[in-house]
Scaffold this motif. Structure first.
Motif, PDB file in Angstrom:
ATOM      1  N   PHE A  46       3.223  -3.701  -0.895  1.00 66.16           N
ATOM      2  CA  PHE A  46       3.366  -1.989  -0.626  1.00 66.16           C
ATOM      3  C   PHE A  46       1.303  -2.425   0.407  1.00 66.16           C
ATOM      4  O   PHE A  46       1.168  -1.605   1.325  1.00 66.16           O
ATOM      5  CB  PHE A  46       3.151  -1.405  -1.536  1.00 66.16           C
ATOM      6  CG  PHE A  46       3.330  -0.061  -1.498  1.00 66.16           C
ATOM      7  CD1 PHE A  46       4.571   0.141  -0.204  1.00 66.16           C
ATOM      8  CD2 PHE A  46       2.135   0.916  -0.655  1.00 66.16           C
ATOM      9  CE1 PHE A  46       4.384   1.622   0.169  1.00 66.16           C
ATOM     10  CE2 PHE A  46       2.005   2.055  -0.835  1.00 66.16           C
ATOM     11  CZ  PHE A  46       3.754   2.620  -0.122  1.00 66.16           C
ATOM     12  N   TYR A  49       0.254  -3.631   3.291  1.00 65.41           N
ATOM     13  CA  TYR A  49      -0.368  -2.931   4.811  1.00 65.41           C
ATOM     14  C   TYR A  49      -1.616  -2.319   4.831  1.00 65.41           C
ATOM     15  O   TYR A  49      -1.680  -2.168   5.951  1.00 65.41           O
ATOM     16  CB  TYR A  49       0.952  -2.265   4.754  1.00 65.41           C
ATOM     17  CG  TYR A  49       1.556  -1.129   5.543  1.00 65.41           C
ATOM     18  CD1 TYR A  49       2.518  -1.151   6.824  1.00 65.41           C
ATOM     19  CD2 TYR A  49       0.572   0.137   6.616  1.00 65.41           C
ATOM     20  CE1 TYR A  49       2.877  -0.701   8.098  1.00 65.41           C
ATOM     21  CE2 TYR A  49       0.931   0.525   7.434  1.00 65.41           C
ATOM     22  CZ  TYR A  49       1.664   0.506   8.419  1.00 65.41           C
ATOM     23  OH  TYR A  49       2.148   0.771   9.442  1.00 65.41           O
ATOM     24  N   PHE A  77       1.768   4.090   7.338  1.00 69.22           N
ATOM     25  CA  PHE A  77       0.952   3.642   5.738  1.00 69.22           C
ATOM     26  C   PHE A  77       1.783   5.170   5.041  1.00 69.22           C
ATOM     27  O   PHE A  77       2.167   4.678   3.691  1.00 69.22           O
ATOM     28  CB  PHE A  77      -0.177   3.638   5.858  1.00 69.22           C
ATOM     29  CG  PHE A  77      -0.380   2.745   4.573  1.00 69.22           C
ATOM     30  CD1 PHE A  77       0.052   1.751   3.859  1.00 69.22           C
ATOM     31  CD2 PHE A  77      -1.326   3.674   3.433  1.00 69.22           C
ATOM     32  CE1 PHE A  77      -0.498   1.397   2.865  1.00 69.22           C
ATOM     33  CE2 PHE A  77      -1.917   3.512   2.357  1.00 69.22           C
ATOM     34  CZ  PHE A  77      -0.923   2.171   1.745  1.00 69.22           C
ATOM     35  N   GLY A  80       5.707   5.143   3.490  1.00 73.58           N
ATOM     36  CA  GLY A  80       6.456   5.231   2.354  1.00 73.58           C
ATOM     37  C   GLY A  80       5.913   6.185   1.380  1.00 73.58           C
ATOM     38  O   GLY A  80       6.816   6.041   0.381  1.00 73.58           O
ATOM     39  N   THR A 115       9.892  -5.284   2.326  1.00 67.39           N
ATOM     40  CA  THR A 115       9.179  -6.489   3.283  1.00 67.39           C
ATOM     41  C   THR A 115       9.600  -7.793   4.105  1.00 67.39           C
ATOM     42  O   THR A 115       8.637  -8.224   4.890  1.00 67.39           O
ATOM     43  CB  THR A 115       8.126  -6.972   1.796  1.00 67.39           C
ATOM     44  OG1 THR A 115       7.828  -5.995   1.128  1.00 67.39           O
ATOM     45  CG2 THR A 115       7.238  -8.315   2.162  1.00 67.39           C
ATOM     46  N   LEU A 118       9.432  -6.178   7.361  1.00 74.45           N
ATOM     47  CA  LEU A 118       8.386  -5.952   8.138  1.00 74.45           C
ATOM     48  C   LEU A 118       7.546  -6.552   8.622  1.00 74.45           C
ATOM     49  O   LEU A 118       6.856  -7.132   9.736  1.00 74.45           O
ATOM     50  CB  LEU A 118       7.509  -5.103   7.366  1.00 74.45           C
ATOM     51  CG  LEU A 118       6.078  -4.334   7.426  1.00 74.45           C
ATOM     52  CD1 LEU A 118       6.344  -3.552   8.100  1.00 74.45           C
ATOM     53  CD2 LEU A 118       5.260  -4.022   6.268  1.00 74.45           C
ATOM     54  N   CYS A 138      11.578   0.065   6.295  1.00 77.70           N
ATOM     55  CA  CYS A 138      10.937  -0.243   5.822  1.00 77.70           C
ATOM     56  C   CYS A 138      10.496  -0.412   4.965  1.00 77.70           C
ATOM     57  O   CYS A 138      10.096  -0.543   3.773  1.00 77.70           O
ATOM     58  CB  CYS A 138      10.456  -1.985   6.268  1.00 77.70           C
ATOM     59  SG  CYS A 138      11.381  -2.825   7.356  1.00 77.70           S
ATOM     60  N   ARG A 139       9.211   0.392   5.821  1.00 80.42           N
ATOM     61  CA  ARG A 139       8.161   1.434   4.402  1.00 80.42           C
ATOM     62  C   ARG A 139       8.884   2.039   3.619  1.00 80.42           C
ATOM     63  O   ARG A 139       7.622   2.700   2.500  1.00 80.42           O
ATOM     64  CB  ARG A 139       6.597   2.088   5.157  1.00 80.42           C
ATOM     65  CG  ARG A 139       6.401   1.168   6.183  1.00 80.42           C
ATOM     66  CD  ARG A 139       5.453   0.864   5.476  1.00 80.42           C
ATOM     67  NE  ARG A 139       4.392   1.633   4.481  1.00 80.42           N
ATOM     68  CZ  ARG A 139       3.532   0.800   3.562  1.00 80.42           C
ATOM     69  NH1 ARG A 139       4.016  -0.373   3.258  1.00 80.42           N
ATOM     70  NH2 ARG A 139       2.494   1.749   2.999  1.00 80.42           N
ATOM     71  N   GLN A 142      10.045   0.699   1.366  1.00 79.81           N
ATOM     72  CA  GLN A 142       9.044  -0.323   0.072  1.00 79.81           C
ATOM     73  C   GLN A 142       8.620   1.195  -0.506  1.00 79.81           C
ATOM     74  O   GLN A 142       7.942   1.048  -2.138  1.00 79.81           O
ATOM     75  CB  GLN A 142       8.004  -0.203   0.581  1.00 79.81           C
ATOM     76  CG  GLN A 142       7.765  -2.067   1.143  1.00 79.81           C
ATOM     77  CD  GLN A 142       6.895  -2.692   2.294  1.00 79.81           C
ATOM     78  OE1 GLN A 142       6.289  -1.422   2.631  1.00 79.81           O
ATOM     79  NE2 GLN A 142       6.732  -3.948   1.471  1.00 79.81           N
ATOM     80  N   GLY A 143       8.501   2.436   0.139  1.00 77.71           N
ATOM     81  CA  GLY A 143       8.574   3.095  -0.824  1.00 77.71           C
ATOM     82  C   GLY A 143       9.033   4.082  -2.164  1.00 77.71           C
ATOM     83  O   GLY A 143       8.836   3.898  -3.151  1.00 77.71           O
TER      84      GLY A 143
END
Length: 440
Positions: A46, A49, A77, A80, A115, A118, A138-139, A142-143
């Motif tokens: 995370f 990035y 950024f 996420g 990930t 990304l 993708c973010r 990940q979030g």
């Protein structure tokens, strides 16, 4: 410690035979390692990035000016972070129903998918609008993973810890985040020192994400062997679900404010690499030294904060460093601007990270200790995810905009000072939990 009587290795529900390590015994290091390794890898993916935001902005968000490209990159950024409350509520509730271990396995699967996408997405020059759209998706994944990770892992650490040592055990939560920053910074330092700017832009920034993916199978293997700390038989209907959360609404609201100052300070610390490059005009290799300093300091001082918690209590350990951050961040930034250099950058970054690590470790110990077991993961997830989403997700965007709008490179420090003051007051409103029995 054997886990044959706990959960099926897959995603399931807790059986009545679910086990908890005896409070008086020493928990095997492999159990703590399983929690720490997965947590560190998820945060590594995370925060990488943030460290490579300049290069990611050029690859996926071309704009008329470098500042505009950077603003778009840090805005994504922040995307996420807005998925974190959803992940926190959904996965936290799953952890309180099915168990800590299956929830932590699920978050690893999610972070792997986000990930991988990304790391492998072609640039906007190659596939056009599909590139930034894919990065945003993708973010979001990940979030979701990070939102659901902190609650179950924090609950597991304090529930598995021996009596009188919950502080040092739970401090590994934040220490593992420091380890993630340290490793990401060392990799970034190596890449920027050995690759040309063109190579770094073309493919070098992708290497940290691919490296993180290579380590995820190890974390999955470790977590499959973890015991379960959620008792299926320890159900108290009045303290479960929405009813339990409503009964703890004041604690959760205060916890969000407690998370505020640490979150802003943490992400300003993550931003120091970009800050050094854009505001102080440091070369990338020198700027990466700030990341290494922040990561190493967070790793070591978080553990110190956990030890201090067990010895002196949660409230003083989290309050005094946060109050110091409110008073000293602006002078520290002014000193860095007046005397720019590698040593000063490392000193200021490390000093601010130390205050954040000690205070943050104590905060992440106190919050889950205040919550009953059957809503502990959910409540912790909500407090952490909401606080991080509202304030962490916007921190880099706000400080980048403030510097651009005011032309004042001290702007990030004023933002840290203001939020730290609010958090210090919220900390005083929380009760002391050192020596307090965990509520079932």
């Amino acid at each position: 410690m054997h886990d044959a009587a706990s959960l099926h290795p897959g995603i399931g529900t807790v059986t009545d035979a679910a086990i908890r390590p005896a409070a008086a015994s020493r928990v095997p290091a492999s159990i703590v390692a399983a929690t720490v390794a997965g947590n560190a890898l998820e945060f590594y993916d995370f925060v990488s990035y943030a460290f490579f935001a300049v290069y990611i902005g050029r690859a996926f968000f071309p704009a008329a000016t470098p500042v505009a490209s950077l603003l778009l990159s840090v805005a994504v950024f922040g995307v996420g972070f807005f998925a974190r409350p959803i992940g926190g509520i959904a996965i936290g509730a799953f952890a309180d129903r099915a168990g800590r271990r299956p929830a932590m396995l699920l978050t690893l699967v999610l972070i792997t998918g986000g990930t991988l996408g990304l790391a492998l997405t072609p640039s906007s020059e190659q596939i056009g609008l599909a590139a930034p759209i894919t990065v945003v998706l993708c973010r979001l994944v990940q979030g979701l993973a990070l939102g659901g990770e902190v609650g179950p892992s924090s609950a597991f650490l304090i529930e598995a810890a021996p009596d009188g040592r919950r502080g040092i055990y739970a401090s590994w939560q934040l220490a593992s985040q420091g380890a993630a920053s340290l490793v990401a910074g060392l990799i970034g330092l190596y890449l920027t020192a050995t690759l040309t700017p063109a190579e770094m832009q073309a493919w070098g920034w992708r290497a940290p994400f691919l490296d993180g993916l290579a380590q995820l199978p190890v974390a999955l293997c470790l977590r499959r062997r973890m015991p379960e700390t959620l008792h299926a038989a320890a159900k108290h209907p009045v303290s479960t679900g929405m009813t339990g959360l409503k009964r703890q609404s004041r604690t959760i609201a205060l916890s969000v404010l407690v998370v505020l100052g640490g979150t802003v300070s943490t992400y300003v610390g993550s931003f120091m690499t970009t800050y050094a490059i854009t505001a102080l005009k440091f070369p990338p290799a020198t700027a990466m030294a700030a990341t290494v300093a922040v990561g190493l300091t967070t790793l070591l001082l978080s553990l110190a904060g956990g030890w201090l918690c067990d010895r002196y209590g949660r409230r003083p350990t989290m309050f005094w460093p946060r109050a110091a951050a409110a008073l000293l961040t602006v002078p520290a930034f002014m000193l860095l601007i007046a005397q720019p250099g590698t040593a000063m950058l490392i000193a200021v970054s490390g000093f601010l990270a130390a205050l954040t690590a000690v205070s943050g470790a104590a905060s992440l110990i106190a919050i889950p200790e205040l919550l009953p077991r059957r809503i502990r993961a959910t409540g912790m997830s909500i407090a952490y995810a909401v606080g991080v989403s509202l304030f962490g997700g916007t921190t880099q965007l706000i400080v980048t905009w403030l510097m651009s709008a005011t032309g004042n490179p001290v702007a990030p420090a004023w933002y840290v000072a203001a939020t730290s003051a609010i958090t210090a007051l919220a900390m005083l409103a929380l009760p002391e939990t050192r020596g307090r029995a965990l509520e079932d």
